[in-house]
Design a protein around this motif. Structure first.
Motif, short mmCIF file in Angstrom:
data_model
loop_
_atom_site.label_atom_id
_atom_site.label_comp_id
_atom_site.label_asym_id
_atom_site.label_seq_id
_atom_site.Cartn_x
_atom_site.Cartn_y
_atom_site.Cartn_z
N GLY A 49 0.84 -1.19 0.00
CA GLY A 49 0.00 0.00 0.00
C GLY A 49 0.86 1.23 0.00
N ARG A 50 0.28 2.36 -0.35
CA ARG A 50 1.06 3.59 -0.36
C ARG A 50 1.46 3.94 1.07
NH1 ARG A 50 -2.29 8.40 -2.10
NH2 ARG A 50 -2.57 8.74 0.13
N PRO A 51 2.76 4.05 1.37
CA PRO A 51 3.19 4.27 2.74
C PRO A 51 3.16 5.71 3.18
CG PRO A 51 5.09 4.06 1.33
CD PRO A 51 3.87 3.87 0.46
N GLY A 52 2.67 6.61 2.34
CA GLY A 52 2.58 8.00 2.75
C GLY A 52 3.46 8.88 1.91
N PRO A 53 3.85 10.05 2.43
CA PRO A 53 4.59 11.02 1.65
C PRO A 53 6.02 10.59 1.40
CG PRO A 53 4.38 11.76 3.90
CD PRO A 53 3.58 10.51 3.79
N VAL A 259 -0.15 17.64 9.91
CA VAL A 259 0.51 17.92 8.64
C VAL A 259 1.69 16.96 8.48
CG1 VAL A 259 1.91 19.60 7.37
CG2 VAL A 259 -0.20 20.33 8.51
N SER A 260 1.78 16.32 7.34
CA SER A 260 2.83 15.34 7.08
C SER A 260 3.91 15.98 6.20
CB SER A 260 2.25 14.10 6.42
OG SER A 260 3.18 13.04 6.41
N LEU A 261 5.12 16.08 6.74
CA LEU A 261 6.24 16.69 6.02
C LEU A 261 7.40 15.72 5.91
CD1 LEU A 261 6.57 20.20 7.76
CD2 LEU A 261 5.36 19.68 5.64
N ARG A 262 8.02 15.67 4.75
CA ARG A 262 9.31 14.99 4.62
C ARG A 262 10.37 15.95 5.14
NH1 ARG A 262 10.52 14.29 -0.90
NH2 ARG A 262 11.82 12.47 -0.46
N VAL A 263 11.31 15.43 5.91
CA VAL A 263 12.34 16.31 6.49
C VAL A 263 13.73 15.79 6.17
CG1 VAL A 263 10.83 17.15 8.33
CG2 VAL A 263 12.21 15.10 8.72
N ASP A 264 14.58 16.71 5.75
CA ASP A 264 15.99 16.42 5.46
C ASP A 264 16.81 17.31 6.38
OD1 ASP A 264 18.54 16.09 4.52
OD2 ASP A 264 18.08 16.56 2.43
N LEU A 265 17.32 16.73 7.46
CA LEU A 265 18.09 17.48 8.44
C LEU A 265 19.59 17.22 8.29
CD1 LEU A 265 15.80 16.95 11.58
CD2 LEU A 265 15.77 18.82 9.93
N GLY A 266 20.01 16.90 7.07
CA GLY A 266 21.41 16.58 6.82
C GLY A 266 22.34 17.73 7.17
N GLY A 267 21.91 18.96 6.86
CA GLY A 267 22.70 20.13 7.23
C GLY A 267 22.22 20.66 8.57
N PRO A 281 7.77 24.84 3.82
CA PRO A 281 8.50 23.83 3.06
C PRO A 281 8.24 23.95 1.56
CG PRO A 281 6.56 22.89 4.09
CD PRO A 281 6.65 24.29 4.59
N ARG A 282 9.05 23.28 0.79
CA ARG A 282 8.89 23.31 -0.67
C ARG A 282 8.15 22.06 -1.13
NH1 ARG A 282 14.37 23.94 -3.90
NH2 ARG A 282 14.17 26.01 -2.97
N GLN A 283 7.23 22.25 -2.05
CA GLN A 283 6.48 21.11 -2.59
C GLN A 283 7.40 20.32 -3.52
OE1 GLN A 283 4.07 18.67 -2.21
NE2 GLN A 283 2.81 20.47 -1.79
N SER A 284 7.37 19.00 -3.39
CA SER A 284 8.18 18.13 -4.24
C SER A 284 7.29 17.05 -4.83
CB SER A 284 9.30 17.48 -3.42
OG SER A 284 8.78 16.50 -2.54
N ALA A 285 7.89 16.19 -5.66
CA ALA A 285 7.11 15.15 -6.31
C ALA A 285 6.49 14.18 -5.31
CB ALA A 285 7.99 14.39 -7.30
N HIS A 286 7.07 14.07 -4.13
CA HIS A 286 6.58 13.12 -3.13
C HIS A 286 5.95 13.81 -1.92
CE1 HIS A 286 8.50 10.00 -5.44
NE2 HIS A 286 9.66 10.58 -5.34
N GLY A 287 5.60 15.07 -2.07
CA GLY A 287 4.98 15.80 -0.98
C GLY A 287 5.87 16.91 -0.47
N PRO A 288 5.38 17.71 0.47
CA PRO A 288 6.15 18.85 0.97
C PRO A 288 7.43 18.42 1.66
CG PRO A 288 4.22 18.47 2.34
CD PRO A 288 4.08 17.59 1.14
N LEU A 289 8.52 19.14 1.36
CA LEU A 289 9.83 18.80 1.89
C LEU A 289 10.42 19.98 2.64
CD1 LEU A 289 12.48 17.07 2.01
CD2 LEU A 289 13.09 18.11 -0.20
#
Length: 378
Positions: A49-53, A259-267, A281-289
């Protein structure tokens, strides 16, 4: 914004999906890390099933089975596996989720999903996938019949009188006798073989980003997820969901919108990149990032929550261990330091974490009346 409903306690959850990982140790490690931050729950994606964003976890173990294995390795955090209802029998779904609630001592939920692709249908060797509105209508029926099955046994129905050969009080066992009207043609008699679990009904989660799913979310969900990049948009949909829930006879305060957000905390030591944090956040192909540091992420969470745009956030780490560690040790720690998020679990069940009441048994009412409940109240 959000003045019609105000704001309550902040709720936080995280995904622990991992690409092609089958070893349960990695899931246990992430769940324990999230628990250390006192997050409400973690979600576990499923290849069926779709696991989300996000692009998805790819081939891997079944989410329900993973959650059942993680349960005894954790103590307080809620466990919410993705369950695709399109090709899964409602009886099996309810029995598995109820079992997870027993195994976790009241910490189970299930992320109700649909599978609308031919690739998703082919492995099951069953019918072709339908349109979005039909699939979500079926998902609502699965949620309804699952609740009815969950109430098919009263808590003291099992009597186990070995001498008389009576093991069940038949007066306290009822059949669901459910006949669906959507494309799946559901016909479920029951009763369920698993006793009513600690939470009564495990927490139901629905991704309400798409309009096709919002009716099901408003009628049946305890938690609705929104993959949106703008607080005004989140506020508008939250109000829509609450109004629709009230229209179904529900108390809208019993619906949590995250609200479901993808997060990249690499920096992690740097400020948010332009367009990713600060203003949103910025909208991306897989949801807000969101891409940036944990401090700016905390500020974003505070601003959206104070504005009433959301009851909380479901955060999906790009790099599971790295980002979840920075989320817990940075963002969550800052929120806790400011007194905006709890530092411990005051209760033991997922419903208690979310501030949700335990649903009453639809049959065990005063005077022994057995009237059915509406879908919104189930």
């Amino acid at each position: 914004m959000g003045s019609a409903y105000g704001r309550g306690r902040l709720h936080l959850a995280a995904a622990i999906d991992q690409q092609a990982v089958c070893g349960v140790g990695a899931f246990v490690e992430l769940a324990r890390l999230a628990e250390r931050g006192a997050l409400d729950f973690v979600t576990v994606g499923d290849a069926s099933g779709r696991p989300g964003p996000g692009p998805g976890p790819g081939p891997g173990p079944e989410a329900l089975a993973v959650s059942a294995r993680v349960a005894p390795e954790t103590a307080r955090i809620g466990l919410v596996p993705v369950v695709a209802t399109t090709h899964t029998e409602p009886f099996r779904v309810r029995a598995a989720v109820a079992t997870l609630d027993w195994v976790s001592l009241g910490r189970a939920g299930w992320w109700i999903e649909v599978s609308g692709t031919e690739d998703g249908a082919r492995p099951f060797g069953r019918r072709r996938a339908g349109s979005g509105d039909v699939l979500w209508g079926e998902a609502g029926e699965v949620a309804d019949v699952a609740a009815r099955l969950g109430d098919s046994r009263e808590g003291d129905a099992g009597i186990r009188e070995v001498g008389t050969g009576r093991f069940v009080d038949r007066e306290k066992v009822r059949h669901a006798d459910f006949e669906g009207v959507e494309g799946a043609g559901l016909s479920v008699r029951g009763p369920l073989i698993v006793p009513r679990p600690p939470q009564g009904h495990p927490v139901r989660v629905v991704d309400a980003t798409e309009e096709d799913s919002r009716g099901t979310a408003a009628r049946y969900a305890d938690v609705a997820l929104l993959r949106v990049a703008d607080p005004a948009h989140a506020d508008t949909v939250r109000k829509e969901l609450r109004d629709a829930a009230a229209g179904f006879g529900r108390d809208p305060d019993e619906l949590r919108v995250l609200v479901s957000l993808r997060v990249d905390l690499g920096g992690g030591e740097y400020a948010a990149e332009p367009g990713h944090g600060g203003g949103g956040p910025r909208q991306s192909a897989h949801g807000p990032l969101y891409r940036g540091g944990p401090v700016d992420l905390a500020e974003l969470i505070i601003a959206w929550h104070r504005a009433g745009a959301a009851d909380g956030f479901h955060l999906v780490p790009i790099e599971p261990h790295r980002d979840l560690e920075r989320l817990v040790n940075g963002t969550v720690a800052l929120l806790q330091h400011r007194g905006l998020f709890r530092t411990f679990y005051p209760g033991s069940t997922l419903r208690e974490h979310l501030g949700l009441a335990r649903p009453a048994h639809r049959y065990a009412v005063a005077g022994g009346a057995t009237g059915g409940a509406t879908g919104g109240a189930s």
